[in-house]
Design an enzyme around this catalytic site. Structure first.
Site, short mmCIF file in Angstrom:
data_model
loop_
_atom_site.label_atom_id
_atom_site.label_comp_id
_atom_site.label_asym_id
_atom_site.label_seq_id
_atom_site.Cartn_x
_atom_site.Cartn_y
_atom_site.Cartn_z
N ASN A 1 -10.30 0.02 0.87
CA ASN A 1 -9.14 0.02 0.76
C ASN A 1 -8.75 -0.69 -1.04
O ASN A 1 -9.02 -1.39 -0.88
CB ASN A 1 -8.36 -0.61 2.07
CG ASN A 1 -7.13 -0.50 1.63
OD1 ASN A 1 -5.68 -0.18 0.50
ND2 ASN A 1 -6.73 -1.76 3.17
N CYS B 1 0.51 -1.03 -0.03
CA CYS B 1 0.36 0.34 -0.13
C CYS B 1 1.22 1.66 -0.37
O CYS B 1 0.36 2.21 0.03
CB CYS B 1 -1.48 0.33 1.17
SG CYS B 1 -2.26 -1.64 0.85
N HIS C 1 -3.04 7.20 3.38
CA HIS C 1 -3.86 5.95 2.51
C HIS C 1 -5.06 5.33 3.13
O HIS C 1 -5.25 5.05 4.25
CB HIS C 1 -2.37 4.80 3.13
CG HIS C 1 -3.10 2.82 2.31
ND1 HIS C 1 -3.68 3.21 1.59
CD2 HIS C 1 -2.86 2.20 3.34
CE1 HIS C 1 -3.96 1.60 1.70
NE2 HIS C 1 -4.04 1.32 3.13
#
Ligand code: UT7
Length: 329
Positions: A281, A112, A251
């Site tokens: 996500n 990520c 994030h």
């Protein structure tokens, strides 16, 4: 020395929606649990036949159009992803062809944190004088690696892509970047099978070892610890403090992570960009998608200071401080 500044943003989300209500029919969960524990209401899934390079292509195309840059003028393509189309060729090579570029292209893989890592690589290429225009894309289709029988993970992830065009400028745009990694935390979040350590066999697939596995609680604690630290280091490099940040763009993993980080950094919650409700996500795509949202909503103004902060498997983390220089859309 030349500086790198962002001159265009593009985003792409697939059309297919998966809502919390849909998930209620798939695993033992509830809209109420997902919403209160994560802030997510729906996420997008790549269509059948749509791979990460296709998502990256759409976002890259939009970023080039927004920047007014022709394919022939791109010197380097970087794709941050941890759900490549295949082991090789790289997703960047496949995306390069879809975009009709003729430049070098490679993937940057830091889960990520991939977008922030790729932004670092692109910025360094411009600052060193080796490139003038760099297309940086964050793209992931992690739902392809999610076990839709595992309620602890399948409610979290979505697919998408976001991209920025970086270009050499005299005026500083990317002011500072801090990156970090700690492989001792590798077990917290991983896809065990499918690589050279554990090639996929019938037995491993039967055991579900090819799926994403996460110790959610541990990753949560790591995230709220590391985000303020890496952001502060990148801000210090830039000669700035948290008080100078117009928009914190972390994030997008969990709304509770965003809220905790805002409190720990003393940032008003309305200065922390959140898009998680409608995307889930999206891994490497989440930061450029959130930037794109801010941009199209007309809330980005020249002079704004953005702190982009990624974290994820590896463990990896990173923050980039960007002064926004493009005129309002
Ligand atoms: O992109 C980078 C990586 N990802 C992240 O940053 C994710 C970070 N972690 C998180 O966001 C949170 O830890 C989760 C959302 C994954 C989990 O939230 P939590 O508040 O930490 O829940 P938990 O894992 O402590 O589980 C609490 C309970 C458990 O039940 P018991 O043992 O208390 O009876 C779970 O089995 O919630 C249960 N649970 C669920 N219940 C309904 C876990 N997932 C679900 C679900 N629906 N989907």
């Amino acid at each position: 020395m030349q500086s790198a500044r962002i001159i265009g943003i593009g985003t792409y989300l697939p059309d297919r929606r998966l809502t919390n209500r849909d998930l209620e029919g798939m695993v033992e969960t509830s809209d109420e649990w997902i919403t209160t524990r994560t802030g997510i209401r729906e996420r997008r899934l790549a269509e059948r036949g749509e791979a990460t390079s296709h998502l990256a292509h759409r976002a890259g195309l939009a970023a080039l159009a927004d920047a007014g840059v022709e394919p022939a003028d791109v010197d380097l393509l970087l794709v941050g992803t941890s759900s490549p189309d295949m082991v090789f060729p790289s997703t960047a090579a496949l995306t390069q062809t879809l975009l009709g570029l003729g430049c070098p292209a490679y993937d940057v893989m830091a889960a990520c944190t991939s977008f922030v890592y790729a932004l670092h690589t692109g910025t360094t290429a411009i600052e060193s004088g080796r490139a003038r225009t760099v297309l940086v894309i964050g793209a992931d289709a992690l739902t392809r690696h999610v076990d839709f029988d595992d309620r602890a993970t399948c409610v979290l992830f979505g697919d998408g892509a976001g991209a920025v065009v970086l270009q050499a400028a005299d005026e500083p745009g990317v002011l500072g970047i801090d990156l970090g990694a700690d492989g001792t935390g590798a077990d917290m979040l991983r896809i065990p099978a499918g690589g050279s350590a554990m090639p996929c066999t019938e037995e491993r697939v039967r055991e579900g070892q090819h799926y994403l596995r996460m110790a959610g609680n541990e990753v949560f604690k790591f995230a709220v610890r590391v985000i303020p630290k890496t952001a502060e280091r990148a801000l210090a490099q830039s000669g700035l403090t948290t008080d100078d940040v117009t928009w914190l763009i972390p994030h997008q993993a969990n709304q509770r992570i965003l809220d905790t980080v805002a409190d720990r950094m003393g940032m008003p919650h309305d200065r922390v960009v959140s898009t998680i409700e409608l995307t889930g996500n999206t891994s490497a795509a989440s930061i450029p998608l959130a930037m794109g949202d801010l941009y199209t909503s007309g809330n980005l103004r020249p002079g704004d200071v953005l702190a982009l902060v990624g974290f994820g498997a590896g463990l990896t983390w990173g923050a980039a401080v960007v002064r926004w220089t493009k005129e309002v859309r």
